[in-house]
Scaffold this active site. Structure first.
Site, mmCIF file in Angstrom:
data_model
loop_
_atom_site.group_PDB
_atom_site.id
_atom_site.type_symbol
_atom_site.label_atom_id
_atom_site.label_comp_id
_atom_site.label_asym_id
_atom_site.label_seq_id
_atom_site.Cartn_x
_atom_site.Cartn_y
_atom_site.Cartn_z
ATOM 1 N N LYS A 60 10.882 -31.261 82.801
ATOM 2 C CA LYS A 60 11.352 -31.154 84.187
ATOM 3 C C LYS A 60 10.756 -32.282 85.041
ATOM 4 C CE LYS A 60 12.094 -26.236 83.557
ATOM 5 N NZ LYS A 60 11.606 -24.856 83.674
ATOM 6 N N GLN A 102 6.653 -21.644 86.265
ATOM 7 C CA GLN A 102 7.127 -21.592 84.879
ATOM 8 C C GLN A 102 6.801 -20.232 84.253
ATOM 9 O OE1 GLN A 102 8.944 -24.084 83.239
ATOM 10 N NE2 GLN A 102 9.152 -22.550 81.629
ATOM 11 N N ASP A 143 14.887 -22.027 91.191
ATOM 12 C CA ASP A 143 15.189 -21.328 89.932
ATOM 13 C C ASP A 143 16.195 -20.195 90.174
ATOM 14 O OD1 ASP A 143 14.209 -22.267 87.563
ATOM 15 O OD2 ASP A 143 12.226 -21.329 87.762
#
Ligand code: NAD
Length: 296
Positions: A52, A96, A119
């Protein structure tokens, strides 16, 4: 059979995003800035986060990586999230997953400012998604929609069978495909670990989204001719012939299923790279929304 090439499509998308960033910079506007919090040293998570960060550099974003030890307390993590929520330079950030067992994942996701939740995991964004309202779509389902659209896979009136009901893939996928949208208007069946006679459903499917995390679960005898296959699964399977000692396996037995499929995503190189590209897209969107005082 046509391969739904996520690697190529995600590269195309990143070129488009990089072009938008160039334009923002040329207009003297803010450079999009994505932050990521990584707790612990899980191998797969470290790989995902570094991909990412790499993607951010590629498209011209600023990026910040906050690495915390696995023994970090929930309170410390919540404090870090609060700091990112209040940092005006950060347009979007992710925590994460998975988190260490002693941290309540839902509590952490709830703490993220929905306007920075690139997200798309915050209940506000999930609710807005379910109601067809503007929101951040979760990156993996968003990437699947984009792949289907760019390859002109017909979805209207088709029967989609989703295998798996997780909050990040199966559930949102089932909602999105049933909505009125370009890659949508489908009749959706959602299946899971308690579904009886799964094969009866998969044999009827025009499109199958396999997101259960069991390597090579879906085999050729479970699908009909002409089916479209979206393989979301990524599992590390031991493989002594590889330098790393493992290979990545999808949820689909590619060899037997691809013989019957009209479209299929490979693993690796299918849904995975799309997920990262859509995270970049959501970050760009977050930055533009902020620049426009959240009116778009
Ligand atoms: P999860 O473990 O949260 O959920 C798995 C789902 O599969 C559950 O809903 C369960 O009911 C269902 N399931 C389990 N066994 C089943 C069976 N025998 N028959 C039918 N359904 C069954 O998984 P997840 O987070 O959605 O991830 C699924 C897979 O996708 C994993 O391999 C994960 O690594 C991968 N993944 C990939 C990406 C990507 O970017 N490509 C993103 C997220 C997840």
């Amino acid at each position: 059979m046509i391969l739904l090439d996520g690697k190529k499509t995600s590269n195309d998308l990143k070129v488009e995003i990089a072009e938008s960033v160039k334009q923002l910079k040329a207009q003297g506007k803010k450079t999009p800035h994505l932050a990521a919090i990584l707790v612990g040293t899980d191998g797969a998570s470290m790989t995902y986060v570094s991909s990412k960060v790499k993607a951010c550099h590629l498209v011209g974003f600023n990026s910040t990586l906050i690495e915390l030890p696995s023994e970090t307390t929930e309170a410390t993590l919540l404090h870090e999230i609060e700091k990112l929520n209040n940092n005006n330079d950060i347009d979007g950030f992710i925590v994460q997953l998975p988190l260490p067992k002693h941290i309540n994942e839902q509590k952490v996701l709830n703490a993220v400012d929905p306007d920075k939740d690139v997200d798309g995991f915050h209940p506000t964004n999930v609710g807005r998604m379910a109601l067809d309202m503007p929101c951040f779509l979760p990156a993996t389902p968003f990437g699947i929609l984009e792949l289907l659209e760019r390859y002109h896979v017909k979805t209207s009136g088709k029967h989609v069978v989703v295998i798996g009901r997780s909050h990040i893939v199966g559930r949102p996928m089932s909602i999105l495909m049933s909505q009125k949208r370009k890659a949508g208007d489908a009749t959706v069946t959602i299946t899971h670990s308690r579904t009886k006679n799964l094969k009866e459903f998969t044999l009827q499917a025009d499109i199958i989204v396999a997101a259960l995390g069991i390597p090579e679960f879906l085999t050729g005898d479970m699908v009909k001719d002409g089916v479209t296959i979206i393989d979301v699964g990524i599992t590390r399977v031991e493989d002594a012939t590889k330098k790393s000692g493992y290979r990545l396996a999808g949820d689909v037995h590619f060899e037997s299923v691809s013989k019957k499929a009209s479209f299929i995503t490979p693993v690796p190189g299918g849904v995975g790279p799309m997920t990262i590209a859509m995270l970049m897209k959501n970050t760009l969107l977050a930055c533009e929304r902020k620049e426009n005082n959240f009116v778009i």
